[in-house]
Structure formats: structure tokens, C-alpha cells
Design a protein around this motif. Structure first.
Motif, PDB file in Angstrom:
ATOM      1  N   VAL A  99       3.337  -7.588 -12.065  1.00 50.59           N
ATOM      2  CA  VAL A  99       2.975  -6.486 -11.151  1.00 50.59           C
ATOM      3  C   VAL A  99       1.689  -5.814 -11.609  1.00 50.59           C
ATOM      4  O   VAL A  99       1.493  -5.570 -12.800  1.00 50.59           O
ATOM      5  CB  VAL A  99       4.115  -5.436 -11.079  1.00 50.59           C
ATOM      6  CG1 VAL A  99       3.779  -4.352 -10.056  1.00 50.59           C
ATOM      7  CG2 VAL A  99       5.437  -6.110 -10.727  1.00 50.59           C
ATOM      8  N   MET A 100       0.793  -5.521 -10.645  1.00 51.29           N
ATOM      9  CA  MET A 100      -0.441  -4.783 -10.928  1.00 51.29           C
ATOM     10  C   MET A 100      -0.547  -3.573 -10.010  1.00 51.29           C
ATOM     11  O   MET A 100      -0.291  -3.682  -8.797  1.00 51.29           O
ATOM     12  CB  MET A 100      -1.658  -5.691 -10.731  1.00 51.29           C
ATOM     13  CG  MET A 100      -1.840  -6.693 -11.843  1.00 51.29           C
ATOM     14  SD  MET A 100      -2.744  -8.164 -11.310  1.00 51.29           S
ATOM     15  CE  MET A 100      -1.436  -9.079 -10.531  1.00 51.29           C
ATOM     16  N   LEU A 101      -0.886  -2.456 -10.611  1.00 54.87           N
ATOM     17  CA  LEU A 101      -1.092  -1.227  -9.828  1.00 54.87           C
ATOM     18  C   LEU A 101      -2.552  -1.171  -9.395  1.00 54.87           C
ATOM     19  O   LEU A 101      -3.443  -1.682 -10.071  1.00 54.87           O
ATOM     20  CB  LEU A 101      -0.759  -0.002 -10.682  1.00 54.87           C
ATOM     21  CG  LEU A 101       0.703   0.062 -11.169  1.00 54.87           C
ATOM     22  CD1 LEU A 101       0.844   1.069 -12.292  1.00 54.87           C
ATOM     23  CD2 LEU A 101       1.625   0.419 -10.015  1.00 54.87           C
ATOM     24  N   VAL A 102      -2.781  -0.529  -8.244  1.00 57.27           N
ATOM     25  CA  VAL A 102      -4.156  -0.380  -7.734  1.00 57.27           C
ATOM     26  C   VAL A 102      -4.438   1.105  -7.531  1.00 57.27           C
ATOM     27  O   VAL A 102      -3.690   1.805  -6.818  1.00 57.27           O
ATOM     28  CB  VAL A 102      -4.347  -1.130  -6.392  1.00 57.27           C
ATOM     29  CG1 VAL A 102      -5.795  -1.011  -5.922  1.00 57.27           C
ATOM     30  CG2 VAL A 102      -3.950  -2.604  -6.521  1.00 57.27           C
ATOM     31  N   GLY A 103      -5.496   1.593  -8.204  1.00 54.23           N
ATOM     32  CA  GLY A 103      -5.881   2.999  -8.056  1.00 54.23           C
ATOM     33  C   GLY A 103      -7.293   3.105  -7.516  1.00 54.23           C
ATOM     34  O   GLY A 103      -8.139   2.242  -7.792  1.00 54.23           O
ATOM     35  N   TYR A 104      -7.548   4.184  -6.748  1.00 59.46           N
ATOM     36  CA  TYR A 104      -8.906   4.426  -6.224  1.00 59.46           C
ATOM     37  C   TYR A 104      -9.279   5.855  -6.577  1.00 59.46           C
ATOM     38  O   TYR A 104      -8.565   6.810  -6.200  1.00 59.46           O
ATOM     39  CB  TYR A 104      -8.940   4.203  -4.720  1.00 59.46           C
ATOM     40  CG  TYR A 104     -10.340   4.274  -4.120  1.00 59.46           C
ATOM     41  CD1 TYR A 104     -11.354   3.432  -4.589  1.00 59.46           C
ATOM     42  CD2 TYR A 104     -10.656   5.186  -3.105  1.00 59.46           C
ATOM     43  CE1 TYR A 104     -12.626   3.483  -4.049  1.00 59.46           C
ATOM     44  CE2 TYR A 104     -11.938   5.247  -2.556  1.00 59.46           C
ATOM     45  CZ  TYR A 104     -12.924   4.389  -3.043  1.00 59.46           C
ATOM     46  OH  TYR A 104     -14.187   4.450  -2.516  1.00 59.46           O
ATOM     47  N   PRO A 134       0.854  -1.204   0.000  1.00 64.33           N
ATOM     48  CA  PRO A 134       0.000   0.000   0.000  1.00 64.33           C
ATOM     49  C   PRO A 134       0.885   1.248   0.000  1.00 64.33           C
ATOM     50  O   PRO A 134       1.971   1.242   0.575  1.00 64.33           O
ATOM     51  CB  PRO A 134      -0.770  -0.108   1.322  1.00 64.33           C
ATOM     52  CG  PRO A 134      -0.434  -1.451   1.894  1.00 64.33           C
ATOM     53  CD  PRO A 134       0.850  -1.868   1.295  1.00 64.33           C
ATOM     54  N   ILE A 135       0.438   2.328  -0.637  1.00 65.04           N
ATOM     55  CA  ILE A 135       1.202   3.591  -0.613  1.00 65.04           C
ATOM     56  C   ILE A 135       0.264   4.758  -0.311  1.00 65.04           C
ATOM     57  O   ILE A 135      -0.951   4.566  -0.166  1.00 65.04           O
ATOM     58  CB  ILE A 135       1.947   3.822  -1.946  1.00 65.04           C
ATOM     59  CG1 ILE A 135       0.957   3.836  -3.126  1.00 65.04           C
ATOM     60  CG2 ILE A 135       3.028   2.782  -2.171  1.00 65.04           C
ATOM     61  CD1 ILE A 135       1.584   4.234  -4.445  1.00 65.04           C
ATOM     62  N   ASN A 136       0.863   5.945  -0.218  1.00 63.84           N
ATOM     63  CA  ASN A 136       0.106   7.179   0.067  1.00 63.84           C
ATOM     64  C   ASN A 136      -0.724   7.057   1.348  1.00 63.84           C
ATOM     65  O   ASN A 136      -1.862   7.547   1.427  1.00 63.84           O
ATOM     66  CB  ASN A 136      -0.800   7.565  -1.119  1.00 63.84           C
ATOM     67  CG  ASN A 136       0.015   7.983  -2.333  1.00 63.84           C
ATOM     68  OD1 ASN A 136       1.122   8.518  -2.187  1.00 63.84           O
ATOM     69  ND2 ASN A 136      -0.508   7.749  -3.527  1.00 63.84           N
ATOM     70  N   GLY A 137      -0.139   6.352   2.353  1.00 63.63           N
ATOM     71  CA  GLY A 137      -0.763   6.285   3.676  1.00 63.63           C
ATOM     72  C   GLY A 137      -1.994   5.418   3.759  1.00 63.63           C
ATOM     73  O   GLY A 137      -2.730   5.454   4.750  1.00 63.63           O
ATOM     74  N   PHE A 138      -2.240   4.608   2.728  1.00 62.75           N
ATOM     75  CA  PHE A 138      -3.434   3.768   2.734  1.00 62.75           C
ATOM     76  C   PHE A 138      -3.235   2.600   3.692  1.00 62.75           C
ATOM     77  O   PHE A 138      -2.191   1.953   3.698  1.00 62.75           O
ATOM     78  CB  PHE A 138      -3.715   3.250   1.314  1.00 62.75           C
ATOM     79  CG  PHE A 138      -5.175   3.102   1.003  1.00 62.75           C
ATOM     80  CD1 PHE A 138      -5.913   4.180   0.542  1.00 62.75           C
ATOM     81  CD2 PHE A 138      -5.828   1.894   1.180  1.00 62.75           C
ATOM     82  CE1 PHE A 138      -7.266   4.045   0.254  1.00 62.75           C
ATOM     83  CE2 PHE A 138      -7.177   1.751   0.894  1.00 62.75           C
ATOM     84  CZ  PHE A 138      -7.901   2.833   0.433  1.00 62.75           C
ATOM     85  N   ASP A 139      -4.238   2.313   4.539  1.00 66.07           N
ATOM     86  CA  ASP A 139      -4.159   1.232   5.514  1.00 66.07           C
ATOM     87  C   ASP A 139      -4.104  -0.134   4.807  1.00 66.07           C
ATOM     88  O   ASP A 139      -4.871  -0.382   3.859  1.00 66.07           O
ATOM     89  CB  ASP A 139      -5.396   1.283   6.431  1.00 66.07           C
ATOM     90  CG  ASP A 139      -5.385   0.151   7.449  1.00 66.07           C
ATOM     91  OD1 ASP A 139      -4.592   0.211   8.381  1.00 66.07           O
ATOM     92  OD2 ASP A 139      -6.178  -0.818   7.251  1.00 66.07           O
ATOM     93  N   LYS A 140      -3.186  -1.006   5.273  1.00 68.53           N
ATOM     94  CA  LYS A 140      -2.963  -2.293   4.596  1.00 68.53           C
ATOM     95  C   LYS A 140      -4.218  -3.163   4.586  1.00 68.53           C
ATOM     96  O   LYS A 140      -4.558  -3.773   3.569  1.00 68.53           O
ATOM     97  CB  LYS A 140      -1.805  -3.040   5.271  1.00 68.53           C
ATOM     98  CG  LYS A 140      -1.414  -4.321   4.528  1.00 68.53           C
ATOM     99  CD  LYS A 140      -0.200  -4.996   5.139  1.00 68.53           C
ATOM    100  CE  LYS A 140       0.174  -6.241   4.374  1.00 68.53           C
ATOM    101  NZ  LYS A 140       1.355  -6.920   4.908  1.00 68.53           N
ATOM    102  N   ASN A 141      -4.924  -3.237   5.736  1.00 70.25           N
ATOM    103  CA  ASN A 141      -6.127  -4.078   5.803  1.00 70.25           C
ATOM    104  C   ASN A 141      -7.223  -3.574   4.876  1.00 70.25           C
ATOM    105  O   ASN A 141      -7.903  -4.356   4.212  1.00 70.25           O
ATOM    106  CB  ASN A 141      -6.651  -4.155   7.244  1.00 70.25           C
ATOM    107  CG  ASN A 141      -6.044  -5.347   7.976  1.00 70.25           C
ATOM    108  OD1 ASN A 141      -5.135  -5.991   7.475  1.00 70.25           O
ATOM    109  ND2 ASN A 141      -6.544  -5.641   9.168  1.00 70.25           N
ATOM    110  N   LEU A 143      -3.266   6.750  -6.822  1.00 69.85           N
ATOM    111  CA  LEU A 143      -2.608   5.451  -6.783  1.00 69.85           C
ATOM    112  C   LEU A 143      -2.461   5.052  -5.317  1.00 69.85           C
ATOM    113  O   LEU A 143      -1.843   5.770  -4.530  1.00 69.85           O
ATOM    114  CB  LEU A 143      -1.219   5.541  -7.443  1.00 69.85           C
ATOM    115  CG  LEU A 143      -0.503   4.207  -7.647  1.00 69.85           C
ATOM    116  CD1 LEU A 143      -1.206   3.370  -8.707  1.00 69.85           C
ATOM    117  CD2 LEU A 143       0.956   4.431  -8.054  1.00 69.85           C
ATOM    118  N   ILE A 144      -3.044   3.899  -4.938  1.00 65.44           N
ATOM    119  CA  ILE A 144      -3.027   3.535  -3.508  1.00 65.44           C
ATOM    120  C   ILE A 144      -2.126   2.335  -3.197  1.00 65.44           C
ATOM    121  O   ILE A 144      -1.961   1.956  -2.038  1.00 65.44           O
ATOM    122  CB  ILE A 144      -4.457   3.257  -2.979  1.00 65.44           C
ATOM    123  CG1 ILE A 144      -5.090   2.075  -3.731  1.00 65.44           C
ATOM    124  CG2 ILE A 144      -5.318   4.509  -3.058  1.00 65.44           C
ATOM    125  CD1 ILE A 144      -6.363   1.554  -3.078  1.00 65.44           C
ATOM    126  N   GLY A 145      -1.525   1.717  -4.246  1.00 65.65           N
ATOM    127  CA  GLY A 145      -0.620   0.601  -3.947  1.00 65.65           C
ATOM    128  C   GLY A 145      -0.360  -0.279  -5.148  1.00 65.65           C
ATOM    129  O   GLY A 145      -0.852  -0.009  -6.256  1.00 65.65           O
TER     130      GLY A 145
END
Length: 663
Positions: A466-471, A369-376, A475-477
């Protein structure tokens, strides 16, 4: 005795295809029945007061069942002017009967026929492997004819026909996708562990040669379509498809004789005629020296029996059977003496990657996770979205998040949409989630910084997808999956190195960087990527230069030609395709790669024992032949020494049943 193996392999086609009253196993049953009558005759003559004709009847029955197939082969070979071991055994048995040594003759035929039958029992590999390959190809195809469709046999497909491939069905021809997009599991051809995205070629494109078309547009016969319908233009006729080429490769190499067969042929060419000439000459010794005709015949027959002792007939089969039985207890199937022998002389082993050195299925390897996004929260979102997709990677990610992190699916996602070649998007908690590649993030106006690119490159170097995850627009992780090495792969390779394997190389259909990464992790000496089946064959041929013996370890159809051309083909059993098992000389039935060092060690020990047995049995021949010629040993002494040497070689061979690889 290698001669027995060579003879059985060469002559099996002369009669074996005809079967018998017990079907394919008739020869084996005849050998067992021969043994039964031999032992029954022995018991009746030694332990009962019954008249002599009762035990003689049993020996005659043993002669019939033990000599039936041996006699058939001797006749076929003699008609061709070839006097081989079969002929010698029949002559020795007749000679033993002539001098009233029925028991010894019955024992000779029983032991020889048993060794013969067990060798034949492992045959028909070539036809089975070719049949198994042929079965991979679908028998029919759905062809578009104007506005209608028609089911036609694959043999009737023509170049430029348009076939419709339904979801989750096999593709019927080698060709190019012209409509639709899907993910295709082509592990049966290329060995790639992860289904490959296939898209339609641009309309009105002038097609280059089949080999030059972009791999994302090409599909192969026998591969499995994913969840979407596609239309494929046929570019190869049924006889020219990749699968057909595999059939041709396997059938070509299966017909080549092994060096052992050629060597034993040379031995037979001088040994058998020399014995026959000597026996014939000795039959007329009464013309030169002062003795009766009967005495000359007695000496000649004694020499004939001395030249074909039981120890020589059983020395190799007993060791081979003991080793094969020991291997079977450890979950390893070895198909005959040649494979067992060759295993022990290996110095180079080539491995397929997928399902052999790796688990053969993608595993979730990184969650960042990046940009402070909570792992859970991040995991919950990814699980929720991916669980709506049927893509194999999505299923792997969902399964691992659920099992390894204990996250439950809360079903907050909806409106999932797969974007071919890029990833998936969905609604989640009132926002938009994007999981895919950099292109997808660009389309969603999500910025991917240089640090993330660097992180992705590092993961790619280690073989990760690798896959990026955006919300929404952030970009969140990122997450990554890969086909991970088997837990005991590195330990097994270290052990192989310790027992003298000099070179261990990976041959894979996956990208070179994936191969390099796995090789580095588990301790291989080299890795070659982006290989099709014919490239693997070329790689094996290259390794075999300078008469190097090479084993190929694999589990897929794509490995079959390379396994067939290698010195020893080794199939990973539980995960292996039928054709890999049929083509292989050795199958690790329990799918444990850690069995490899054991089976190579067992082979080396069995080679050592076979050599000892041959020295013992040939030593007996070297001792008995002159002893019987000069009258120092009569038939009784010869038989006693035969039986003693037989016991010695059998007991020596039985030591293999207790073999275990020393640490």
C-alpha cells in the motif's frame, strides 16, 4: 519394462560419457540404423527374389548397430560379476542367430537398443543443472583497494573486501551494504516478487552472524542491483555463498537413486541368473534324457529366446514414449519414464508462489481517492509522478493506469526525488506530491487518520503493498499493488483436488500474510512464507515423511533444490529459469498451470497401461518357457507368439496418444 530403465540409468555412466561418431546422440542413431537394416532385411527376404545372403547381410548390420552399446554395457557389468538384462539380450540374440533365426535376433536388439537409447537421451540432467546454477554467479567483482578499484575473479575475493556494485548489474558476493542504497531484485534467491529496498548498515556497527543481520542490509550473490550504486562488504567466500549452497544441494540429491531403481535391481538379481542357470542346465539335457546334443542346444536356445521376448523389452518404453509424445503435443515436457511414473502416484503438491500461482509481476489492485478528490485527477497526478520513476512498482502503476483507465501522461511533474525506504516526492502543477509510506507522510507533515490505518491494514491482510498519496499538506488517497493470482489458478487447484490431490501447499519467500492471502483466494490447503531455498528443502523433506510422494512446482532458481529433492520437480516453462528447467523432471513449456491436472491424469493412465503390458509380456514368458522346455512349442511358435504379444503391447501403448482428461 522398469528393468530396462534402471539398467540404462545405472550403466549410462559406463560408456555414455565417451560420446561417439554422432556425438551424444550416437546411441540413438545406432538404434535407428539397426531398425532400418532390420526392416530392409525383412523386405528383401519376404518381398523380393534376391538371394538369401542379401537379407542376412542386413540382419548382421542390424545386429552390429543394435548390439554395439548393449554389448559394451554387458561386458562392463559382467566384469563386475553382474549379469543383467543387457547380457540376457546379447545371449538371446546370439542364440537366435545360432539356430538361424536372424530376423528375430535383429528385432530383439533393435527394440531393446531403441528403448535403451531413448532412456539415455534424457540423462546428463545433474551436470547440466549444476552448470546452469554456477553460471548465475558473476565471474568478476570490482574491489575497492584504498583510493583505487581493481577487477578480481570472484574466487579471489576475501572476507571484508569492499566491492562496488554498479546500477543494473549482478552482485558478486554475499555481504552487507555499507554505502549507498538501492532496490535489489532477489527473486533468483528468495522468490520475492517485488524488488527489496536495501540500505547501508549504520557506520561502526558490530556485525552479528550473517544470518542475523537485518535483511534490509544484506545482499546475495547473483541478485540484480537496481538503479543506484552501492558498496558491499564481503561476508562469505565464493564457495560458501547462497548460490554455491544451491549447487551443492542439487548435486547431492541428483546422485540419489530412486525407489524404482532399487526395486528393479532386486528383480534383475534373481531373474537374469535364474534364466542363465536354466539355459546352461538345458544345454546338457542330452546327458539325462534320450536326445541329441543339437536337440538339447535347440531347446536351451529356444528357452533363452522365450525368456527375453520383444514384448517385455518394449512394454514400458512404448507406453512411456506414447505418453511423452502426447504430453509434448499439449506443451508439457516429461523427462523420462521415472518422472512419468511418479506423477501418477502423487497425493501432495507444493507450489512456489511468484510466477507459478501468481503472474510474477506487480499489478495495480486498488485506487482509493479521499477527501473529495476527483478520481480522474487523482489518477492523472499519480501517473504523471510515477512515470518519472524507474522503480519496478512505479513502472507497474504507470502501465496499469495507462492501459486500464486510458489516462494519458500530461508531463506536468518535475524535480522527482526518491527517498530510500519511504517513497518519492515531486513537483506537480506548482504543488508538492508525496507517494509512499506512513513515515513519508509524517516527514511531509500530512496527517494519516485511524480510518486510513484500518483501511491499509485490511489491504495488507490481502497481500497488497500500500502507498499513500499526499498533495501539499493533505492526504488525497491511497493506491495498492500486488502480485495477483493467475486467472486459472483457483480452477486448476479445484480440478487437482477433484482428481485426488489431497494436499496443496504454497512455499514462498514472500511474507506469511501475502502467502495466506493468496492461499485463501485460490483454494490452497496451506501456505508457508518467509522461506529461503534451504527452508523449502526442509519443508519438502517434512512433507515426504511416511514415504509420501511430493511434487514441487516452481519457476525460479530458488526452487531448484526443492524441485531436485522432491519426488517430481515441475518447472513453469516460459517464466522459468534455466536451472529450474534443468533440475525439473517435468516442464510446462507453455507456462500454463492448467496443464497440471492433464499431465497427472496422463501419468495415471500410462501407469495402468504399463501394468497391463507387463502382465501381458510376463504372461507370455510364463507360458512360453515351460512350453519350450517340454517341447510343446518350437522356435517358430515362440517367435510367432513373441511378435503377436509385441503387437498387442505396442497397440495398447499407442492408446495414450489419444488421451485427454475427462471433465
Amino acid at each position: 519394462m522398469e528393468t530396462v530403465q534402471s539398467q540404462s540409468k545405472n550403466s549410462s555412466t559406463d560408456h555414455h560419457d565417451h560420446g561417439g561418431i554422432f556425438g551424444e546422440k550416437t546411441e540413438l542413431y545406432f538404434a535407428i540404423i539397426s531398425g532400418f537394416f532390420f526392416f530392409l532385411g525383412l523386405i528383401l527376404s519376404k518381398l523380393t527374389p534376391l538371394p538369401e545372403w542379401t537379407s542376412h547381410s542386413c540382419y548382421i548390420a542390424a545386429y552390429f548397430f543394435g548390439g554395439y552399446y548393449t554389448l559394451l554395457e554387458a561386458i562392463v557389468k559382467t566384469r563386475k560379476g553382474e549379469f543383467e538384462i543387457d547380457f540376457l539380450m546379447i545371449a538371446a540374440a546370439i542364440g537366435a542367430a545360432y539356430i538361424d533365426s536372424w530376423a528375430e535376433g535383429a528385432l530383439l536388439l533393435f527394440l531393446f537398443s531403441l528403448g535403451h537409447a531413448l532412456e539415455h537421451h534424457a540423462l546428463n540432467k545433474a551436470t547440466k543443472s549444476i552448470e546452469a546454477l554456477g553460471e548465475l554467479s558473476p565471474k568478476t567483482a570490482l574491489v575497492r583497494k584504498g583510493s583505487t578499484t581493481e577487477v578480481v575473479a570472484v574466487e579471489d575475493l576475501k572476507i571484508d573486501d569492499i566491492i562496488i556494485v554498479k546500477p543494473n548489474s549482478q552482485i558478486s558476493a554475499d555481504g552487507v551494504v555499507i554505502k549507498g542504497s538501492s532496490s535489489v531484485d532477489q527473486s533468483s534467491i528468495t522468490g520475492e516478487s517485488i524488488p527489496i529496498d536495501k540500505t547501508a548498515i549504520a557506520p561502526n556497527t558490530k556485525l552479528p552472524k550473517f544470518e542475523e543481520i537485518d535483511s534490509s542490509n544484506v545482499v546475495y550473490t547473483g541478485t540484480l542491483n537496481g538503479d543506484n550504486i552501492i558498496e558491499v562488504k564481503v561476508l562469505k567466500l565464493s564457495k560458501d555463498t547462497t548460490i554455491s549452497r544451491l549447487v551443492k544441494m542439487v548435486s547431492e540429491v541428483e546422485t540419489k537413486k530412486s525407489p524404482t531403481q532399487l526395486q528393479t535391481k532386486k528383480f534383475e538379481k534373481w531373474f537374469v541368473p535364474a534364466v542363465i542357470i536354466m539355459v546352461v542346465a538345458l544345454s546338457f539335457a542330452h546327458l539325462v534324457i534320450e536326445e541329441t546334443v543339437r536337440e538339447s542346444l535347440y531347446r536351451a536356445i529356444s528357452v533363452l529366446v522365450a525368456s527375453s521376448p520383444c514384448a517385455l523389452a518394449i512394454s514400458t518404453p512404448s507406453a512411456v514414449l506414447s505418453a511423452i509424445a502426447r504430453a509434448a503435443k499439449k506443451g508439457v515436457l516429461i523427462k523420462g519414464g521415472r518422472a512419468l511414473e511418479d506423477l501418477g502416484s502423487l497425493r501432495v503438491i507444493a507450489f512456489d508462489k511468484t510466477g507459478t500461482l501468481t503472474e510474477g509481476k506487480p499489478r495495480l489492485t486498488n485506487i482509493i481517492p479521499i477527501n473529495g478528490f476527483d478520481k480522474n485527477e487523482f489518477l492523472e497526478m499519480v501517473l504523471d509522478v510515477e512515470s518519472l520513476s524507474n522503480h519496478p512498482l512505479a513502472r507497474a502503476i504507470s502501465k496499469d493506469i495507462n492501459s486500464e483507465y486510458g489516462i494519458e501522461n500530461k508531463h506536468r511533474s518535475s524535480d522527482i526525488q526518491a527517498i530510500q525506504g519511504k517513497g518519492i516526492r515531486a513537483r506537480y502543477n506548482g504543488g508538492n506530491v508525496f507517494i509512499g509510506n506512513v513515515e513519508m507522510m509524517k516527514d511531509a507533515k500530512i496527517t494519516v487518520g485511524s480510518e486510513i490505518h484500518q483501511q491499509m491494514d485490511e489491504l495488507l491482510q490481502y497481500g497488497n503493498t500500500v502507498m499513500l498519496v499526499g498533495y501539499n499538506e493533505t492526504l488525497i488517497g491511497l493506491i495498492s499493488v500486488m502480485d495477483v493470482p493467475r486467472k486459472l489458478a483457483s480452477q486448476t487447484l479445484a480440478r487437482l483436488k477433484k482428481i485426488g490431490i489431497k494436499q496443496m501447499i504454497m512455499l514462498t519467500g514472500d511474507h506469511q500474510r501475502v502467502g495466506d492471502s493468496i492461499a485463501k483466494q485460490i483454494g490452497l490447503t496451506d501456505a508457508k512464507g518467509n522461506l529461503l531455498p534451504e527452508d523449502k528443502v526442509k519443508a519438502i523433506e517434512e512433507l515426504q515423511k511416511n514415504n509420501t510422494k511430493v511434487a514441487m512446482v516452481g519457476d525460479g532458481v530458488n526452487d531448484a533444490p526443492a524441485m531436485a529433492i522432491s519426488t517430481v520437480g515441475i518447472a513453469m516453462g516460459a517464466a522459468g529459469s534455466d536451472v529450474a528447467l534443468e533440475t525439473a523432471d517435468v516442464a510446462l513449456m507453455s507456462d500454463k498451470i492448467q496443464s497440471l491436472p492433464f499431465v497427472i491424469g496422463l501419468s495415471r493412465e500410462s501407469r495402468r497401461i504399463i501394468k497391463q503390458n507387463l502382465w501381458i509380456s510376463m504372461g507370455v514368458v510364463a507360458l512360453l518357457v515351460p512350453a519350450t522346455i517340454f517341447g510343446f512349442a518350437n522356435i517358430g511358435v515362440a517367435v510367432a507368439i513373441h511378435e503377436g504379444s509385441t503387437l498387442v503391447v505396442v497397440l495398447n501403448a499407442l492408446r495414450l496418444l489419444r488421451y485427454d482428461l475427462k471433465e
